[in-house]
Write a protein that holds these residues in place. Structure first.
Motif, PDB file in Angstrom:
ATOM      1  N   ALA A 196       0.748  -1.261   0.114  1.00  0.00           N
ATOM      2  CA  ALA A 196       0.039  -0.134   0.076  1.00  0.00           C
ATOM      3  C   ALA A 196       0.990   1.278  -0.063  1.00  0.00           C
ATOM      4  O   ALA A 196       2.027   1.287   0.527  1.00  0.00           O
ATOM      5  CB  ALA A 196      -0.848  -0.062   1.166  1.00  0.00           C
ATOM      6  N   HIS A 197       0.653   2.281  -0.507  1.00  0.00           N
ATOM      7  CA  HIS A 197       1.201   3.308  -0.407  1.00  0.00           C
ATOM      8  C   HIS A 197       0.750   4.354   0.443  1.00  0.00           C
ATOM      9  O   HIS A 197      -0.467   4.315   1.006  1.00  0.00           O
ATOM     10  CB  HIS A 197       1.234   4.346  -1.662  1.00  0.00           C
ATOM     11  CG  HIS A 197      -0.256   4.784  -2.499  1.00  0.00           C
ATOM     12  ND1 HIS A 197      -0.677   5.974  -1.739  1.00  0.00           N
ATOM     13  CD2 HIS A 197      -1.145   4.386  -2.884  1.00  0.00           C
ATOM     14  CE1 HIS A 197      -1.839   6.346  -2.117  1.00  0.00           C
ATOM     15  NE2 HIS A 197      -2.182   5.165  -2.982  1.00  0.00           N
ATOM     16  N   THR A 198       1.992   4.959   1.213  1.00  0.00           N
ATOM     17  CA  THR A 198       1.810   5.800   2.399  1.00  0.00           C
ATOM     18  C   THR A 198       1.368   7.531   2.097  1.00  0.00           C
ATOM     19  O   THR A 198       0.841   7.980   2.768  1.00  0.00           O
ATOM     20  CB  THR A 198       3.087   5.912   3.105  1.00  0.00           C
ATOM     21  OG1 THR A 198       4.185   6.186   2.450  1.00  0.00           O
ATOM     22  CG2 THR A 198       3.272   4.642   3.915  1.00  0.00           C
TER      23      THR A 198
ATOM     24  N   ARG B 232      -9.750   6.970   1.960  1.00  0.00           N
ATOM     25  CA  ARG B 232     -10.000   6.026   1.054  1.00  0.00           C
ATOM     26  C   ARG B 232      -8.790   5.549  -0.025  1.00  0.00           C
ATOM     27  O   ARG B 232      -8.633   4.454  -0.371  1.00  0.00           O
ATOM     28  CB  ARG B 232     -10.968   6.452  -0.084  1.00  0.00           C
ATOM     29  CG  ARG B 232     -12.233   6.845   0.516  1.00  0.00           C
ATOM     30  CD  ARG B 232     -13.023   5.559   0.383  1.00  0.00           C
ATOM     31  NE  ARG B 232     -13.667   5.170  -0.779  1.00  0.00           N
ATOM     32  CZ  ARG B 232     -14.871   5.711  -1.297  1.00  0.00           C
ATOM     33  NH1 ARG B 232     -15.709   6.414  -0.874  1.00  0.00           N
ATOM     34  NH2 ARG B 232     -15.261   5.102  -2.666  1.00  0.00           N
ATOM     35  N   ASP B 233      -7.910   6.507  -0.131  1.00  0.00           N
ATOM     36  CA  ASP B 233      -6.808   6.222  -0.835  1.00  0.00           C
ATOM     37  C   ASP B 233      -5.438   6.625  -0.196  1.00  0.00           C
ATOM     38  O   ASP B 233      -4.973   7.858  -0.115  1.00  0.00           O
ATOM     39  CB  ASP B 233      -7.065   7.192  -2.234  1.00  0.00           C
ATOM     40  CG  ASP B 233      -5.754   7.119  -3.331  1.00  0.00           C
ATOM     41  OD1 ASP B 233      -5.000   5.999  -3.184  1.00  0.00           O
ATOM     42  OD2 ASP B 233      -5.592   7.840  -4.285  1.00  0.00           O
ATOM     43  N   ASP B 234      -4.872   5.888   0.579  1.00  0.00           N
ATOM     44  CA  ASP B 234      -4.993   4.432   0.524  1.00  0.00           C
ATOM     45  C   ASP B 234      -4.462   3.579   1.824  1.00  0.00           C
ATOM     46  O   ASP B 234      -4.121   2.826   2.119  1.00  0.00           O
ATOM     47  CB  ASP B 234      -3.475   4.083  -0.605  1.00  0.00           C
ATOM     48  CG  ASP B 234      -3.550   2.606  -0.836  1.00  0.00           C
ATOM     49  OD1 ASP B 234      -4.500   1.787  -0.707  1.00  0.00           O
ATOM     50  OD2 ASP B 234      -2.463   1.983  -0.939  1.00  0.00           O
ATOM     51  N   LYS B 235      -5.165   4.448   2.722  1.00  0.00           N
ATOM     52  CA  LYS B 235      -4.685   4.039   4.132  1.00  0.00           C
ATOM     53  C   LYS B 235      -5.579   2.908   4.481  1.00  0.00           C
ATOM     54  O   LYS B 235      -5.116   2.156   5.472  1.00  0.00           O
ATOM     55  CB  LYS B 235      -4.676   5.377   4.945  1.00  0.00           C
ATOM     56  CG  LYS B 235      -3.414   6.185   4.795  1.00  0.00           C
ATOM     57  CD  LYS B 235      -3.199   7.305   5.318  1.00  0.00           C
ATOM     58  CE  LYS B 235      -1.819   7.810   4.994  1.00  0.00           C
ATOM     59  NZ  LYS B 235      -1.501   9.232   5.543  1.00  0.00           N
TER      60      LYS B 235
ATOM     61  N   GLY C 268       5.656   7.919  -2.553  1.00  0.00           N
ATOM     62  CA  GLY C 268       5.517   8.295  -3.926  1.00  0.00           C
ATOM     63  C   GLY C 268       4.786   7.793  -4.973  1.00  0.00           C
ATOM     64  O   GLY C 268       4.925   7.950  -6.299  1.00  0.00           O
ATOM     65  N   GLU C 269       3.728   7.125  -4.617  1.00  0.00           N
ATOM     66  CA  GLU C 269       2.933   6.614  -5.399  1.00  0.00           C
ATOM     67  C   GLU C 269       2.137   7.764  -6.331  1.00  0.00           C
ATOM     68  O   GLU C 269       1.778   7.484  -7.404  1.00  0.00           O
ATOM     69  CB  GLU C 269       1.656   5.395  -5.169  1.00  0.00           C
ATOM     70  CG  GLU C 269       0.872   4.678  -5.897  1.00  0.00           C
ATOM     71  CD  GLU C 269      -0.348   5.356  -6.562  1.00  0.00           C
ATOM     72  OE1 GLU C 269      -0.540   4.865  -7.680  1.00  0.00           O
ATOM     73  OE2 GLU C 269      -1.094   6.457  -6.202  1.00  0.00           O
ATOM     74  N   GLU C 270       1.433   8.857  -5.751  1.00  0.00           N
ATOM     75  CA  GLU C 270       0.537   9.494  -6.313  1.00  0.00           C
ATOM     76  C   GLU C 270       1.171  10.283  -7.534  1.00  0.00           C
ATOM     77  O   GLU C 270       0.750  10.788  -8.548  1.00  0.00           O
ATOM     78  CB  GLU C 270      -0.019  10.623  -5.211  1.00  0.00           C
ATOM     79  CG  GLU C 270      -0.946   9.906  -4.414  1.00  0.00           C
ATOM     80  CD  GLU C 270      -2.159   9.194  -4.936  1.00  0.00           C
ATOM     81  OE1 GLU C 270      -2.430   9.602  -6.118  1.00  0.00           O
ATOM     82  OE2 GLU C 270      -2.716   8.733  -4.113  1.00  0.00           O
ATOM     83  N   ALA C 271       2.535  10.718  -7.270  1.00  0.00           N
ATOM     84  CA  ALA C 271       3.382  11.480  -8.349  1.00  0.00           C
ATOM     85  C   ALA C 271       4.831  11.129  -7.993  1.00  0.00           C
ATOM     86  O   ALA C 271       5.532  11.942  -7.637  1.00  0.00           O
ATOM     87  CB  ALA C 271       2.988  13.023  -8.263  1.00  0.00           C
TER      88      ALA C 271
ATOM     89  N   THR D  53      -3.060  -5.052  -3.702  1.00  0.00           N
ATOM     90  CA  THR D  53      -2.999  -3.820  -3.422  1.00  0.00           C
ATOM     91  C   THR D  53      -4.162  -3.118  -3.721  1.00  0.00           C
ATOM     92  O   THR D  53      -5.140  -3.450  -4.004  1.00  0.00           O
ATOM     93  CB  THR D  53      -1.712  -3.189  -3.972  1.00  0.00           C
ATOM     94  OG1 THR D  53      -1.372  -1.873  -3.604  1.00  0.00           O
ATOM     95  CG2 THR D  53      -1.664  -3.125  -5.503  1.00  0.00           C
ATOM     96  N   GLU D  54      -4.091  -1.571  -3.738  1.00  0.00           N
ATOM     97  CA  GLU D  54      -5.273  -0.780  -4.293  1.00  0.00           C
ATOM     98  C   GLU D  54      -5.767  -1.052  -5.608  1.00  0.00           C
ATOM     99  O   GLU D  54      -5.004  -1.657  -6.374  1.00  0.00           O
ATOM    100  CB  GLU D  54      -4.883   0.597  -3.963  1.00  0.00           C
ATOM    101  CG  GLU D  54      -3.807   1.237  -4.751  1.00  0.00           C
ATOM    102  CD  GLU D  54      -3.530   2.642  -4.903  1.00  0.00           C
ATOM    103  OE1 GLU D  54      -4.742   3.222  -4.213  1.00  0.00           O
ATOM    104  OE2 GLU D  54      -2.780   3.062  -5.228  1.00  0.00           O
ATOM    105  N   GLY D  55      -6.806  -0.757  -6.046  1.00  0.00           N
ATOM    106  CA  GLY D  55      -7.223  -0.765  -7.396  1.00  0.00           C
ATOM    107  C   GLY D  55      -8.144  -1.426  -7.905  1.00  0.00           C
ATOM    108  O   GLY D  55      -8.646  -1.998  -8.754  1.00  0.00           O
TER     109      GLY D  55
HETATM  110 ZN   LIG Z   1      -4.005   5.066  -4.456  1.00  0.00          ZN
END
Ligand SMILES: [Zn+2]
Length: 462
Positions: free
Chosen positions: A95-97, A127-130, A161-164, A189-191
């Motif tokens: 998961a991304h932090t 929701r994204d991504d906790k 750094g998943e978002e950008a 993972t998310e998605g």
């Molecule tokens: Zn996400």
């Protein structure tokens, strides 16, 4: 309560089955970690190391060793591993932090306070991504406490750094420099997500594929000159014609395992007229009319049928009476997973059919990634867990028209599956990247249980 729980866990561990967890008893701890993670502000520029410190402390307090990997010390990634007996290859749960930014004036509550109100937890990242981050953390803690024997390692990855990820601090760094630490047979993972209607989960979406970003610039060149003198090589005229041609172009439709199954299953839960359309997609006599309908009325579904070409920017001109020597457009191109990009650009060049207009690919942001199979042990487990937890549910494998960190993992040969908590149609207004984000408290608990069930289904030694 704790003693009772421990006794239950020990009893089930001894019989080497999936430990029976009474999830109602976990809610307080789930909520505590989840709220703590939301309260750590990881909006740009990220500062994900703060979240990593929290996770490290929680995991190590339970005797789970952690490793951190940081390209930038403020933006660390954290890995923890529970060892299995090695009879199966590892499962990566990631998961991304980081979260996207906030416009504070749009929020009815403090976006980093994880306020609880009306049955929801409110805040950026709820929701994204906790949810995924908290679910993965709880799964690690519960597995460790149960002492259950595992057939495969479980690797926990909290990535930055998943978002950008323009500086490449997260998945790109881990895949390029520390792949050994995260290499696995599958990842989750998310998605994905689930749709709640009248209090019951009706559909579960599992992300199994995504389109490949393949954007380009179109550059038209000609001779500059005075605006009072018409010229046949005016780059604006050439560019305008090219943009119109590619904007109206329909590359061939092509379904893959995921999208074929998606439309088949969608038909089983749709109104009769919609169902007929989804089925007719593969009917040679009817498909053209259906595609036309989707193009007009359901563009999100239409985009799943083919590589899409969408003009998004135009740049030309230096003054009202000057013919510029160059004009350019940006095309946002999202390719089907199996698209041969070079061949696709060549076909697009034929459509434009103008030597004054050149196609210049933009730097790739994600690698091309294959569709993850619907036949793996992991996918089957996700499907079975969905059906067990939500009787009568329809499970839809999904291809995202956007892009995610699963691309890098799939490209390295790790089939990856996107999951997520359940939400109502109204909750869509409070989803990932919305002005205001929130998650129903009940969805959080169910999602942790879902994650636990999926992980234990493929990992516990039976
Ligand atoms: Zn996400």
């Amino acid at each position: 309560m704790k003693t009772l729980l421990l006794a239950v866990l020990l009893a089930s561990a001894a019989s080497a089955q999936v430990p029976a967890i009474y999830f109602g008893a976990q809610n307080a701890e789930i909520l505590q970690h989840y709220r703590a993670l939301v309260q750590i502000d990881t909006s740009p520029p990220g500062n994900e190391t703060k979240a990593v410190s929290y996770l490290k402390k929680v995991l190590e307090a339970e005797g789970i060793a952690t490793q951190t990997f940081a390209l930038n010390p403020d933006r660390a990634n954290l890995v923890a591993r529970l060892k299995g007996n090695g009879s199966k290859r590892p499962l990566l749960i990631l998961a991304h932090t980081d979260v996207v930014g906030v416009q504070r004036e749009k929020w009815p509550v403090d976006p980093f306070a994880a306020i609880m109100k009306d049955g929801y937890i409110w805040g950026r990242g709820t929701r994204d991504d906790k949810p995924n981050l908290a679910a993965n953390l709880m799964t690690m803690l519960l597995l460790k406490r149960s002492g259950v024997a595992l057939d495969r390692d479980i690797i926990f990855l909290a990535e930055s750094g998943e978002e950008a990820d323009i500086t490449g601090v997260g998945i790109n760094f881990m895949v390029a420099q520390h792949f050994d630490a995260i290499d696995a047979e599958f990842s989750i993972t998310e998605g994905g997500g689930a749709r709640l209607e009248n209090g019951a989960v009706k559909t579960v979406n599992i992300g199994t594929a995504e389109k490949v970003p393949a954007s380009v610039r179109l550059v038209a060149t000609g001779r500059s000159g005075h605006g009072s003198v018409p010229r046949l090589d005016n780059p604006l005229v050439h560019l305008g014609a090219a943009v119109e041609k590619v904007g109206r172009w329909e590359p061939p439709m092509r379904l893959n395992d995921t999208t074929r199954t998606y439309f088949e299953k969608l038909a089983t839960i749709s109104s009769p007229d919609k169902a007929a359309r989804y089925r007719d997609l593969t009917n040679p006599q009817r498909t053209a009319a259906v595609q036309r309908y989707l193009r007009e009325n359901e563009p999100g579904l239409y985009s799943m049928l083919r590589t899409s070409v969408v003009p998004t920017q135009l740049k030309a001109g230096v003054g009202p009476n000057v013919i510029p020597s160059e004009a350019e457009a940006t095309l946002d191109i999202r390719a089907l997973p199996d698209e041969d990009i070079a061949k696709f650009y060549a076909a697009m060049n034929d459509v434009i059919a103008d030597p004054a207009v050149k196609i210049v690919p933009l730097p790739a942001t994600r690698p091309p990634s294959p569709v993850s199979p619907l036949t793996t042990e992991m996918y089957r487990a996700l499907e079975q867990v969905s059906k067990r937890m939500y009787p009568g549910v329809t499970v839809l494998p999904s291809m995202s028209t956007g892009a995610s960190d699963m691309a890098q993992l799939r490209a390295k040969g790790i089939p990856s599956y996107g999951i997520g908590p359940a939400a109502t149609e109204e909750d869509a207004n409070y989803g990932a990247h919305s002005d205001v984000e929130r998650l129903a408290e009940s969805s959080l608990y169910k999602f942790v249980e879902f994650t636990w069930n999926a992980v234990t289904a493929v990992a516990v030694h039976k």
